[in-house]
Design an enzyme around this catalytic site. Structure first.
Site, PDB file in Angstrom:
ATOM      1  CG  ASP A  81     -13.543  17.098 -63.304  1.00 29.01           C
ATOM      2  OD1 ASP A  81     -13.925  16.179 -64.043  1.00 29.01           O
ATOM      3  OD2 ASP A  81     -13.217  16.924 -62.113  1.00 29.01           O
ATOM      4  CG  HIS A  82     -17.397  15.661 -62.279  1.00 21.93           C
ATOM      5  ND1 HIS A  82     -18.172  14.546 -62.528  1.00 21.93           N
ATOM      6  CD2 HIS A  82     -16.189  15.191 -61.880  1.00 21.93           C
ATOM      7  CE1 HIS A  82     -17.467  13.461 -62.269  1.00 21.93           C
ATOM      8  NE2 HIS A  82     -16.255  13.818 -61.883  1.00 21.93           N
ATOM      9  N   GLY A 190     -11.986  10.674 -53.989  1.00 22.01           N
ATOM     10  CA  GLY A 190     -11.583  10.947 -52.614  1.00 22.01           C
ATOM     11  C   GLY A 190     -10.531   9.964 -52.123  1.00 22.01           C
ATOM     12  CG  HIS A 217     -13.913  10.742 -63.555  1.00 23.64           C
ATOM     13  ND1 HIS A 217     -14.432  11.990 -63.268  1.00 23.64           N
ATOM     14  CD2 HIS A 217     -13.721  10.719 -64.902  1.00 23.64           C
ATOM     15  CE1 HIS A 217     -14.561  12.680 -64.397  1.00 23.64           C
ATOM     16  NE2 HIS A 217     -14.145  11.913 -65.406  1.00 23.64           N
ATOM     17  N   GLY A 218     -11.630   9.323 -60.096  1.00 21.41           N
ATOM     18  CA  GLY A 218     -11.232   8.697 -58.841  1.00 21.41           C
ATOM     19  C   GLY A 218      -9.865   8.061 -58.977  1.00 21.41           C
ATOM     20  CG  ASN A 239     -10.468  13.263 -64.080  1.00 20.73           C
ATOM     21  OD1 ASN A 239      -9.956  13.214 -65.193  1.00 20.73           O
ATOM     22  ND2 ASN A 239     -11.646  13.823 -63.872  1.00 20.73           N
TER      23      ASN A 239
END
Length: 292
Positions: A81-82, A190, A217-218, A239
């Site tokens: 990831d990333h 987050g 994402h997030g 994710n």
């Protein structure tokens, strides 16, 4: 059963549903996620995020992730990831990861395009799926973990500058050949400090241009209704980490309360309590992802 990301998302896109992609920087998280997936008979993606190298290195956790994936009773992809560097992506490929994300989204479009195109050639030659990102995912000040500081939709005069542009996405996918694309439509890495401004119609606008699986994402903290709309609109991979991680902390706190009350608490009790709470949390998320 170890499978590729492309294989997992092909079925998710057709049905549709979304596969949970969970960051697992420790053994407790790996166990929690795999057990949850097996109990729900759900496919799942185990992820190692490059930003978690400070917690555990890829060469340490990667073989454990792969071992659990191979022995799982459900399909499991093992994903980087990333990944922010070619070196990290190549390292994951050599370890046996079945997919990688090369994230050059913070770079100028032409650089992102050229570098992603190159990593796709390398990965596809090894039979490894590739995810890329186009657009911007906001980052919370609490638990964001992406190393880019914190921001929100209020920090931008025009959200068109940060949300994924459908025409640009079409050109990017056609030229790079990526297997799935992480798109920006208002989610936050987050803990959500306030209600996000999600442009769920943008997913459909991009889908009308390109017919590949999209990634959210997030994903932690999104409402159940918004999850389901996003999945129906084309999101196939979500994710998820922060709220599962927070649940693990809750399990530890409950154990420590016993210590405060004068009971003896051993470390293995903390480990098992954290695993149980993370498993409970991720199961609830998976139920939503699988039933939009």
């Amino acid at each position: 059963m170890l499978v590729t990301l492309k294989e997992l998302l092909k079925d998710a896109k057709r049905t549709p549903y979304a596969v949970g992609a969970i960051n697992v920087p420790n053994l407790e998280a790996i166990r929690a996620v795999v057990e949850a997936a097996e109990e729900l008979n759900s496919p799942v993606i185990l992820q190692h995020a490059e930003v978690h190298e400070n917690l555990v290195r890829l060469e340490e956790i990667g073989p454990v992730m792969l071992d659990y994936a191979r022995r799982a009773k459900v399909p499991v992809a093992v994903h980087l990831d990333h990944g922010a560097s070619f070196d990290m992506c190549v390292q994951a490929i050599r370890l046996g990861f079945t997919s990688i994300m090369y994230d050059a989204s913070s770079k100028p479009y032409e650089v992102n395009l050229a570098e992603t195109k190159e990593i796709v050639k390398i990965a596809h030659a090894a039979g490894v799926s590739v995810e890329a990102e186009l657009g911007h995912i906001f980052t919370s000040a609490v638990g964001g973990g992406e190393g880019r500081g914190s921001d929100s939709s209020e920090d931008y005069d025009d959200l068109e500058d940060v949300y994924t542009d459908p025409d640009m996405a079409k050109a990017f996918v056609e030229e790079t050949g990526v297997d799935c694309l992480a798109i920006g439509f208002g989610t936050v890495h987050g803990i959500y400090l306030k209600e996000p401004k999600l442009d769920l119609d943008r997913i459909l606008q991009i889908k009308n241009k390109i017919d590949i699986p999209f990634v959210m994402h997030g994903g932690s903290g999104v409402s159940e209704a918004d999850y389901k709309t996003a999945i129906r609109n084309g999101i196939c991979k979500i994710n998820y980490y922060t709220y599962m991680n927070k649940a693990g902390g809750k399990g530890v706190i409950e154990c420590l309360k016993k210590m405060i009350a004068g009971e003896t608490v051993f470390f293995d009790e903390l480990s098992l309590a954290a695993t149980a709470e993370m498993k409970k949390n991720v199961k609830e998320a998976m139920k939503i992802f699988m039933n939009p």
